[in-house]
Design a protein around this motif. Structure first.
Motif, mmCIF file in Angstrom:
data_model
loop_
_atom_site.group_PDB
_atom_site.id
_atom_site.type_symbol
_atom_site.label_atom_id
_atom_site.label_comp_id
_atom_site.label_asym_id
_atom_site.label_seq_id
_atom_site.Cartn_x
_atom_site.Cartn_y
_atom_site.Cartn_z
ATOM 1 N N ASP A 45 0.921 1.318 11.582
ATOM 2 C CA ASP A 45 -0.060 1.390 10.790
ATOM 3 C C ASP A 45 0.409 2.065 9.254
ATOM 4 O O ASP A 45 0.013 1.466 8.385
ATOM 5 C CB ASP A 45 -1.310 2.142 11.276
ATOM 6 N N ALA A 49 0.057 -0.188 5.785
ATOM 7 C CA ALA A 49 -0.544 0.463 4.717
ATOM 8 C C ALA A 49 0.106 0.486 3.465
ATOM 9 O O ALA A 49 -0.515 0.048 2.296
ATOM 10 C CB ALA A 49 -1.292 1.763 5.180
ATOM 11 N N VAL A 52 0.691 -2.964 1.938
ATOM 12 C CA VAL A 52 -0.486 -3.494 1.344
ATOM 13 C C VAL A 52 -0.730 -2.709 -0.065
ATOM 14 O O VAL A 52 -1.125 -3.396 -1.049
ATOM 15 C CB VAL A 52 -1.811 -3.111 2.340
ATOM 16 N N GLU A 53 -0.360 -1.581 -0.020
ATOM 17 C CA GLU A 53 -0.253 -0.760 -1.351
ATOM 18 C C GLU A 53 0.423 -1.064 -2.383
ATOM 19 O O GLU A 53 0.089 -1.506 -3.464
ATOM 20 C CB GLU A 53 -0.317 0.970 -1.033
ATOM 21 N N LYS A 56 -0.389 -4.649 -3.715
ATOM 22 C CA LYS A 56 -1.645 -4.639 -4.367
ATOM 23 C C LYS A 56 -2.530 -5.910 -3.861
ATOM 24 O O LYS A 56 -3.204 -6.460 -4.737
ATOM 25 C CB LYS A 56 -1.403 -4.681 -5.930
ATOM 26 N N ASP A 58 -5.423 -7.542 -1.288
ATOM 27 C CA ASP A 58 -6.566 -7.123 -0.485
ATOM 28 C C ASP A 58 -6.456 -6.406 0.631
ATOM 29 O O ASP A 58 -5.634 -6.837 1.609
ATOM 30 C CB ASP A 58 -7.577 -8.126 -0.515
ATOM 31 N N PRO A 59 -6.955 -5.228 0.718
ATOM 32 C CA PRO A 59 -6.635 -4.281 2.297
ATOM 33 C C PRO A 59 -6.876 -5.155 3.250
ATOM 34 O O PRO A 59 -6.528 -5.071 4.444
ATOM 35 C CB PRO A 59 -7.491 -2.945 1.957
ATOM 36 N N SER A 60 -7.843 -6.140 3.278
ATOM 37 C CA SER A 60 -8.057 -7.246 4.441
ATOM 38 C C SER A 60 -6.846 -7.819 5.170
ATOM 39 O O SER A 60 -6.937 -8.137 6.212
ATOM 40 C CB SER A 60 -9.208 -8.195 4.272
ATOM 41 N N GLU A 61 -5.853 -7.817 4.081
ATOM 42 C CA GLU A 61 -4.546 -8.558 4.928
ATOM 43 C C GLU A 61 -3.963 -7.474 5.815
ATOM 44 O O GLU A 61 -3.464 -8.214 6.690
ATOM 45 C CB GLU A 61 -3.672 -8.596 3.694
ATOM 46 N N ALA A 62 -4.357 -6.346 6.013
ATOM 47 C CA ALA A 62 -3.846 -5.583 7.181
ATOM 48 C C ALA A 62 -4.359 -6.251 8.491
ATOM 49 O O ALA A 62 -3.704 -6.151 9.321
ATOM 50 C CB ALA A 62 -3.959 -3.986 6.877
#
Length: 98
Positions: A45, A49, A52-53, A56, A58-62
């Motif tokens: 995780d 994370a 994703v950061e 840049k 969308d965090p929903s990609e995780a």
């Protein structure tokens, strides 16, 4: 292309990196860790994370990565349900703003 590969590529591009080795250095992991992720191995995780950061996106990609890497139908249903709920909440937020 798998979601994790897309995410790795997006992180590299966003950071101006040209190789998995450079990305590994930025994430403070081994080059082989990135290779494992590219081949469908599990990613923590924390590292997910970070990707994703860095990318840049969308965090929903995780959540999409987790759904893709799920090992059972129950897990796939869970992650897809969470994604649907998140999308619904986002739409309600947009409607509220309007």
């Amino acid at each position: 292309m798998s979601r994790i590969n897309h995410l790795i590529d997006a992180a590299q591009q966003a950071c101006g990196l040209t190789s998995d080795n450079q990305l590994a250095g930025k994430l403070k992991v081994s080059r082989s860790a990135v290779s494992v992720w590219r081949k469908g191995g599990k990613i923590t995780d924390e590292h997910l994370a970070a990707l994703v950061e860095l990318s840049k996106v969308d965090p929903s990609e995780a959540i999409k990565v987790r759904a893709e890497q799920a090992s059972s139908k129950a897990e796939i249903r869970l992650w897809n349900h969470m994604l649907t709920r998140l999308a619904s909440a986002a739409m309600l937020g947009v409607m509220y703003i309007m």
